[in-house]
Design a protein around this motif. Structure first.
Motif, PDB file in Angstrom:
ATOM      1  N   GLU A  67      -7.731  -0.222  -8.011  1.00 31.73           N
ATOM      2  CA  GLU A  67      -8.468  -1.125  -8.913  1.00 31.73           C
ATOM      3  C   GLU A  67      -7.637  -1.334 -10.175  1.00 31.73           C
ATOM      4  OE1 GLU A  67     -11.471  -2.509  -8.510  1.00 31.73           O
ATOM      5  OE2 GLU A  67     -12.604  -1.266  -7.091  1.00 31.73           O
ATOM      6  N   THR A 109      -8.841  -8.178  -1.261  1.00 30.44           N
ATOM      7  CA  THR A 109      -9.887  -7.382  -0.608  1.00 30.44           C
ATOM      8  C   THR A 109      -9.297  -6.100  -0.021  1.00 30.44           C
ATOM      9  OG1 THR A 109     -11.040  -9.425  -0.095  1.00 30.44           O
ATOM     10  CG2 THR A 109     -11.702  -7.500   1.167  1.00 30.44           C
ATOM     11  N   ALA A 110      -8.128  -6.232   0.626  1.00 26.94           N
ATOM     12  CA  ALA A 110      -7.486  -5.050   1.223  1.00 26.94           C
ATOM     13  C   ALA A 110      -7.173  -4.016   0.146  1.00 26.94           C
ATOM     14  CB  ALA A 110      -6.214  -5.459   1.959  1.00 26.94           C
ATOM     15  N   LYS A 122       0.835  -1.205   0.000  1.00 25.97           N
ATOM     16  CA  LYS A 122       0.000   0.000   0.000  1.00 25.97           C
ATOM     17  C   LYS A 122       0.874   1.262   0.000  1.00 25.97           C
ATOM     18  CE  LYS A 122      -3.309   2.607   2.725  1.00 25.97           C
ATOM     19  NZ  LYS A 122      -3.684   2.953   4.087  1.00 25.97           N
ATOM     20  N   LYS A 128      -8.631  -3.522  -2.672  1.00 27.20           N
ATOM     21  CA  LYS A 128      -9.861  -2.887  -3.125  1.00 27.20           C
ATOM     22  C   LYS A 128     -10.335  -1.845  -2.101  1.00 27.20           C
ATOM     23  CE  LYS A 128     -14.094  -4.105  -5.363  1.00 27.20           C
ATOM     24  NZ  LYS A 128     -15.124  -5.055  -5.622  1.00 27.20           N
ATOM     25  N   GLU A 129     -10.237  -2.212  -0.836  1.00 27.34           N
ATOM     26  CA  GLU A 129     -10.669  -1.269   0.216  1.00 27.34           C
ATOM     27  C   GLU A 129      -9.813   0.004   0.219  1.00 27.34           C
ATOM     28  OE1 GLU A 129     -12.540  -4.629   3.181  1.00 27.34           O
ATOM     29  OE2 GLU A 129     -10.710  -3.579   3.812  1.00 27.34           O
ATOM     30  N   PHE A 130      -8.534  -0.138  -0.169  1.00 27.14           N
ATOM     31  CA  PHE A 130      -7.669   1.050  -0.233  1.00 27.14           C
ATOM     32  C   PHE A 130      -7.935   1.864  -1.503  1.00 27.14           C
ATOM     33  CE2 PHE A 130      -4.379  -1.750   2.111  1.00 27.14           C
ATOM     34  CZ  PHE A 130      -4.843  -1.365   3.345  1.00 27.14           C
ATOM     35  N   GLY A 131      -8.783   1.340  -2.389  1.00 26.80           N
ATOM     36  CA  GLY A 131      -9.147   2.084  -3.607  1.00 26.80           C
ATOM     37  C   GLY A 131      -8.278   1.800  -4.819  1.00 26.80           C
ATOM     38  N   SER A 150      -7.592 -12.233   0.876  1.00 24.84           N
ATOM     39  CA  SER A 150      -7.524 -11.142   1.862  1.00 24.84           C
ATOM     40  C   SER A 150      -6.686  -9.981   1.324  1.00 24.84           C
ATOM     41  CB  SER A 150      -6.981 -11.638   3.206  1.00 24.84           C
ATOM     42  OG  SER A 150      -5.685 -12.146   3.069  1.00 24.84           O
ATOM     43  N   GLN A 151      -5.611 -10.281   0.582  1.00 24.20           N
ATOM     44  CA  GLN A 151      -4.800  -9.200  -0.005  1.00 24.20           C
ATOM     45  C   GLN A 151      -5.598  -8.465  -1.084  1.00 24.20           C
ATOM     46  OE1 GLN A 151      -1.056 -10.883  -1.344  1.00 24.20           O
ATOM     47  NE2 GLN A 151      -0.412 -11.383   0.737  1.00 24.20           N
TER      48      GLN A 151
END
Ligand code: AP5
Length: 214
Positions: free
Chosen positions: A100, A92-93, A66, A95-98, A89-90
């Motif tokens: 794409e 998903t993380a 990140k 994606k959550e940080f934006g 899990s990586q």
């Protein structure tokens, strides 16, 4: 993003892609090896997993990637993620940080070829360039004399890395199936690149047509 089994040619193709498209190459394995070389606490812990061919825990890798993606050069030029994400899990993380991706390139290489590529791989510590004793030999005696081998590049360790890859690959693929392009990685490095290049070219053309800029 570029993905594939150990020694499928991710780093090799990233060199060619970044040369042509100017993207910032962010390789999870390189970030981890830099921590190991620096002797940090994270590096010391990561090495224990890398030596067993296992995934390094998320609490080390996720923030490391990140932070690299948030650096201004990656924001300005775009990024090429290599060897990340390797678990749901990586993904998903990320994606959550934006973050794409536009494209997920999957290099497909036969297993016996992977072992041969690993044991013959050498790295130039001065330029960072990847060589292979048989397929991409060093250009000069001077370069040959300084080449190094990765601590996890043995036949025994690549088998462990392959096992980890098989355990995790499907979960990651399922998250990117709409943007995945599978590329035959058994071909020569230039032929593999020609295929990737045509896909990237097409993507840029579509973007140009869709947005009116680029
Ligand atoms: P990482 O460094 O990512 O290793 P890897 O996935 O095993 O991939 P490699 O770097 O070995 O291979 P490559 O596909 O880049 O192939 P290359 O282009 O060099 O990860 C190492 C470890 O770090 C992992 O095991 C794990 O412990 C940890 N880690 C990394 N990411 C993580 C994450 N997200 N989460 C948790 N832990 C993580 O090519 C290989 C050789 O083949 C070279 O010699 C090259 O010259 C040759 N070659 C390449 N293409 C061709 C071709 N077309 N024809 C002939 N030879 C070729």
């Amino acid at each position: 993003m570029i993905s594939g089994a150990p020694a499928s040619g991710k780093g090799t193709q990233c060199e060619l892609i970044t040369q042509k498209y100017g993207l910032v190459h962010v390789a999870a394995g390189d970030l981890l090896r830099a921590e190991v070389a620096a002797g940090s606490e994270n590096g010391r812990r990561a090495k224990q997993f890398m030596e067993k061919g296992q995934l390094v825990p998320d609490e080390i890798v996720v923030m490391m990637v990140k932070e690299r993606l948030l650096r201004p050069d990656a924001h300005k030029n775009g990024w090429l993620l290599d060897g990340y994400p390797r678990s749901s899990s990586q993904a998903t993380a990320l994606k959550e940080f934006g973050f794409e991706p536009d494209l997920f390139i999957l290099l497909d290489v036969a297993e016996d070829t992977l072992v041969e590529r690993v044991v013959g791989r050498r790295l130039d510590p001065v330029t960072g360039k990847i060589y292979h004793l048989k397929y991409s030999p060093p250009e000069t005696e001077e370069i040959a004399a300084r080449l190094t081998q990765r601590f996890d590049d043995t036949e025994e360790k690549v088998k462990l890395r392959l096992c980890t890859h098989h355990q995790n690959v499907e979960a990651v693929l399922s998250m990117y199936k709409d943007i995945t392009v599978k590329v035959n990685g058994n071909l020569s490095k230039n032929d593999v690149f020609a295929k990737i290049d045509s896909v990237l070219d097409e993507l840029l053309e579509q973007r140009k047509a869709g947005s009116g800029y680029l």
